[in-house]
Design a protein around this motif. Structure first.
Motif, PDB file in Angstrom:
ATOM      1  N   TYR A 205       0.813  -1.222   0.000  1.00  0.00           N
ATOM      2  CA  TYR A 205       0.000   0.000   0.000  1.00  0.00           C
ATOM      3  C   TYR A 205       0.846   1.272   0.000  1.00  0.00           C
ATOM      4  O   TYR A 205       0.385   2.319  -0.459  1.00  0.00           O
ATOM      5  CB  TYR A 205      -0.940  -0.005   1.199  1.00  0.00           C
ATOM      6  CG  TYR A 205      -2.192   0.808   1.008  1.00  0.00           C
ATOM      7  CD1 TYR A 205      -3.077   0.527  -0.031  1.00  0.00           C
ATOM      8  CD2 TYR A 205      -2.524   1.857   1.869  1.00  0.00           C
ATOM      9  CE1 TYR A 205      -4.234   1.256  -0.208  1.00  0.00           C
ATOM     10  CE2 TYR A 205      -3.685   2.593   1.702  1.00  0.00           C
ATOM     11  CZ  TYR A 205      -4.537   2.287   0.657  1.00  0.00           C
ATOM     12  OH  TYR A 205      -5.693   3.020   0.481  1.00  0.00           O
ATOM     13  N   GLU A 206       2.054   1.209   0.503  1.00  0.00           N
ATOM     14  CA  GLU A 206       2.916   2.393   0.554  1.00  0.00           C
ATOM     15  C   GLU A 206       4.121   2.264  -0.379  1.00  0.00           C
ATOM     16  O   GLU A 206       5.112   2.969  -0.216  1.00  0.00           O
ATOM     17  CB  GLU A 206       3.379   2.646   1.996  1.00  0.00           C
ATOM     18  CG  GLU A 206       2.231   2.941   2.949  1.00  0.00           C
ATOM     19  CD  GLU A 206       2.696   3.247   4.358  1.00  0.00           C
ATOM     20  OE1 GLU A 206       3.913   3.383   4.572  1.00  0.00           O
ATOM     21  OE2 GLU A 206       1.838   3.356   5.251  1.00  0.00           O
ATOM     22  N   ARG A 207       4.017   1.383  -1.372  1.00  0.00           N
ATOM     23  CA  ARG A 207       5.113   1.176  -2.325  1.00  0.00           C
ATOM     24  C   ARG A 207       4.696   1.584  -3.731  1.00  0.00           C
ATOM     25  O   ARG A 207       3.524   1.438  -4.111  1.00  0.00           O
ATOM     26  CB  ARG A 207       5.551  -0.290  -2.309  1.00  0.00           C
ATOM     27  CG  ARG A 207       6.317  -0.667  -1.061  1.00  0.00           C
ATOM     28  CD  ARG A 207       6.626  -2.146  -0.964  1.00  0.00           C
ATOM     29  NE  ARG A 207       7.309  -2.678  -2.130  1.00  0.00           N
ATOM     30  CZ  ARG A 207       7.835  -3.904  -2.182  1.00  0.00           C
ATOM     31  NH1 ARG A 207       7.764  -4.699  -1.119  1.00  0.00           N
ATOM     32  NH2 ARG A 207       8.437  -4.330  -3.278  1.00  0.00           N
ATOM     33  N   ASN A 208       5.663   2.075  -4.509  1.00  0.00           N
ATOM     34  CA  ASN A 208       5.371   2.473  -5.884  1.00  0.00           C
ATOM     35  C   ASN A 208       6.050   1.587  -6.921  1.00  0.00           C
ATOM     36  O   ASN A 208       6.021   1.889  -8.111  1.00  0.00           O
ATOM     37  CB  ASN A 208       5.750   3.937  -6.122  1.00  0.00           C
ATOM     38  CG  ASN A 208       7.238   4.209  -5.935  1.00  0.00           C
ATOM     39  OD1 ASN A 208       8.031   3.283  -5.725  1.00  0.00           O
ATOM     40  ND2 ASN A 208       7.621   5.482  -5.989  1.00  0.00           N
ATOM     41  N   ASP A 231     -12.215   3.991  -3.021  1.00  0.00           N
ATOM     42  CA  ASP A 231     -11.443   5.164  -2.595  1.00  0.00           C
ATOM     43  C   ASP A 231     -10.097   4.799  -1.966  1.00  0.00           C
ATOM     44  O   ASP A 231      -9.362   5.690  -1.526  1.00  0.00           O
ATOM     45  CB  ASP A 231     -12.253   6.028  -1.633  1.00  0.00           C
ATOM     46  CG  ASP A 231     -12.676   5.295  -0.367  1.00  0.00           C
ATOM     47  OD1 ASP A 231     -12.458   4.068  -0.285  1.00  0.00           O
ATOM     48  OD2 ASP A 231     -13.223   5.953   0.538  1.00  0.00           O
ATOM     49  N   GLU A 232      -9.752   3.512  -1.912  1.00  0.00           N
ATOM     50  CA  GLU A 232      -8.468   3.085  -1.370  1.00  0.00           C
ATOM     51  C   GLU A 232      -7.446   3.112  -2.505  1.00  0.00           C
ATOM     52  O   GLU A 232      -7.424   2.232  -3.356  1.00  0.00           O
ATOM     53  CB  GLU A 232      -8.602   1.673  -0.771  1.00  0.00           C
ATOM     54  CG  GLU A 232      -9.578   1.619   0.390  1.00  0.00           C
ATOM     55  CD  GLU A 232     -10.073   0.221   0.703  1.00  0.00           C
ATOM     56  OE1 GLU A 232      -9.484  -0.754   0.188  1.00  0.00           O
ATOM     57  OE2 GLU A 232     -11.070   0.102   1.428  1.00  0.00           O
ATOM     58  N   ARG A 233      -6.575   4.115  -2.486  1.00  0.00           N
ATOM     59  CA  ARG A 233      -5.695   4.372  -3.634  1.00  0.00           C
ATOM     60  C   ARG A 233      -4.224   4.225  -3.287  1.00  0.00           C
ATOM     61  O   ARG A 233      -3.364   4.421  -4.145  1.00  0.00           O
ATOM     62  CB  ARG A 233      -5.964   5.778  -4.167  1.00  0.00           C
ATOM     63  CG  ARG A 233      -7.379   5.990  -4.658  1.00  0.00           C
ATOM     64  CD  ARG A 233      -7.675   7.462  -4.973  1.00  0.00           C
ATOM     65  NE  ARG A 233      -6.616   8.061  -5.764  1.00  0.00           N
ATOM     66  CZ  ARG A 233      -5.982   9.194  -5.409  1.00  0.00           C
ATOM     67  NH1 ARG A 233      -6.275   9.816  -4.268  1.00  0.00           N
ATOM     68  NH2 ARG A 233      -5.031   9.684  -6.192  1.00  0.00           N
ATOM     69  N   GLY A 234      -3.881   3.859  -2.044  1.00  0.00           N
ATOM     70  CA  GLY A 234      -2.503   3.804  -1.608  1.00  0.00           C
ATOM     71  C   GLY A 234      -2.178   4.989  -0.718  1.00  0.00           C
ATOM     72  O   GLY A 234      -2.947   5.948  -0.604  1.00  0.00           O
ATOM     73  N   TYR A 241      -1.075   3.935  -6.651  1.00  0.00           N
ATOM     74  CA  TYR A 241      -0.564   2.638  -7.106  1.00  0.00           C
ATOM     75  C   TYR A 241      -1.445   1.475  -6.630  1.00  0.00           C
ATOM     76  O   TYR A 241      -1.014   0.330  -6.656  1.00  0.00           O
ATOM     77  CB  TYR A 241       0.880   2.443  -6.640  1.00  0.00           C
ATOM     78  CG  TYR A 241       1.846   3.364  -7.350  1.00  0.00           C
ATOM     79  CD1 TYR A 241       2.567   2.926  -8.459  1.00  0.00           C
ATOM     80  CD2 TYR A 241       2.019   4.676  -6.928  1.00  0.00           C
ATOM     81  CE1 TYR A 241       3.440   3.776  -9.120  1.00  0.00           C
ATOM     82  CE2 TYR A 241       2.891   5.535  -7.586  1.00  0.00           C
ATOM     83  CZ  TYR A 241       3.593   5.080  -8.679  1.00  0.00           C
ATOM     84  OH  TYR A 241       4.453   5.934  -9.337  1.00  0.00           O
ATOM     85  N   ASN A 242      -2.661   1.777  -6.208  1.00  0.00           N
ATOM     86  CA  ASN A 242      -3.634   0.742  -5.841  1.00  0.00           C
ATOM     87  C   ASN A 242      -4.970   1.103  -6.477  1.00  0.00           C
ATOM     88  O   ASN A 242      -5.433   2.244  -6.366  1.00  0.00           O
ATOM     89  CB  ASN A 242      -3.801   0.657  -4.321  1.00  0.00           C
ATOM     90  CG  ASN A 242      -4.693  -0.501  -3.898  1.00  0.00           C
ATOM     91  OD1 ASN A 242      -4.246  -1.646  -3.832  1.00  0.00           O
ATOM     92  ND2 ASN A 242      -5.960  -0.210  -3.622  1.00  0.00           N
TER      93      ASN A 242
END
Length: 342
Positions: A205-208, A231-234, A241-242
């Motif tokens: 979730y916090e990686r690109n 609405d969960e987009r990272g 990236y999500n």
């Protein structure tokens, strides 16, 4: 093409399952593996035994605290007077920011999201071999194969870095993606399971460097309930990236393919060097969970669409439960993928 599976994966044989407060037979049965093996053979895949890759690839995704818990909890649980035959949590922390419990009961609640992932004598061994199956499949692609299939059982996409849940213990799709990162700068995970891949989302979730995309039944009234919303987009580096594409219950082939078209546009924009397909066959119209209504020909179309990206691909088995069409649905997907990808 190659498929990977180890007989040790069939030893995990959970009995406990609770659905809407009522005990039911656990649907994640060893027979799933037999039917999926038949489906892979019918598609002409060569079934190979994975290697024992040790804990390194697993610890690249999961915390040492969690790995130690899974390895030792069954033995510790058996020392509790009157304990159940399988490790089943009965308490969960409201937040996981406080102290770490010393007791087996407390740690079970800390590391198990729900009661659908009971731990028995053989769970650790089966989960390790399932993860190593994903690793071997990824290694085949790293060695030059266009694609490979990992028959992972137990499945994995509901497992977070330090939490089991939803029949899942180690996150095989995440492990495969991390393994591909050995030579791939960017990896995309496309999850087509009936249920949202909440564990996979949580891991990245916090990686690109890893794009996570999931098409699934809308969790507003469906497992996993608390994750999988649009609405969960990272967060942080992972913002954007999500991508979650929740579908109304009973959505059919056309609705699924429309969402998949959106998903693959996002994947193409990410320009990955490799892809992991988290393949759930439980989106099938006749699956016992009854959430979506994808047909057997629909799985061919899904596979063809993903294969049209023409990226090195690891197909990791997730859900898909006992019904007459289970093996045939896998054959349909693999044939569709192989027709396009070669």
């Amino acid at each position: 093409m190659k498929a990977y599976f180890a007989d040790e994966q069939k030893r995990h044989d959970p009995t406990f399952f609770l659905s809407s407060g009522a005990p039911q037979p656990n649907p994640e049965q060893p027979e799933r593996a037999e039917r999926l093996l038949s489906g892979a053979r019918a598609a002409g895949l060569e079934i190979l035994r994975p290697g024992n890759h040790g804990l390194g690839p697993i610890s690249a995704i999961h915390s040492p605290e969690y790995i130690d818990f899974l390895q030792r909890i069954y033995e510790r649980w058996q020392r509790i007077d009157g304990a159940s035959a399988e490790v089943i949590p009965n308490i969960h922390p409201i937040a996981r920011t406080g102290s770490y419990p010393a007791s087996a009961v407390g740690q079970a609640g800390y590391h198990m999201a729900d009661t659908s992932c009971p731990i028995s004598r053989d769970t650790w061994d089966s989960a390790c071999w399932s993860a190593w199956t994903a690793v071997s499949s990824a290694d085949a692609v790293l060695s030059g194969d266009a694609w490979s299939y990992a028959l992972c059982r137990p499945p994995g996409h509901h497992a977070f870095r330090d939490v089991a849940g939803g029949f899942c213990y180690f996150n095989n799709s995440a492990i495969a993606a991390q393994r591909l990162r050995k030579s791939a700068d960017r990896v995309a995970i496309v999850d087509v399971d009936l249920h949202h891949g909440n564990g996979t989302q949580g891991v990245f979730y916090e990686r690109n460097d890893v794009l996570t995309v999931s098409i699934h039944a809308d969790p507003v009234r469906f497992y996993p309930f608390f994750w999988g919303h649009a609405d969960e987009r990272g967060e942080g580096l992972g913002l954007g990236y999500n991508l979650n594409l929740p579908l109304p219950r009973k959505s059919d082939d056309d609705a699924f393919l429309e969402a998949l078209s959106m998903a693959l546009r996002r994947v193409e924009a990410f320009a990955p060097d490799a892809i992991v397909v988290a393949l759930g066959l439980d989106a099938f119209e006749g699956d016992p969970f009854g959430g979506l209504s994808v047909s057997t020909p629909g799985f061919v179309r899904i596979a063809e669409a993903i294969a049209s990206l023409r990226r090195p691909t690891v197909i990791v088995q997730e859900g898909g439960y006992l019904c007459d069409a289970l093996g045939g649905n896998l054959t349909a997907f693999l044939n569709g993928f192989g027709t396009v990808q070669g």
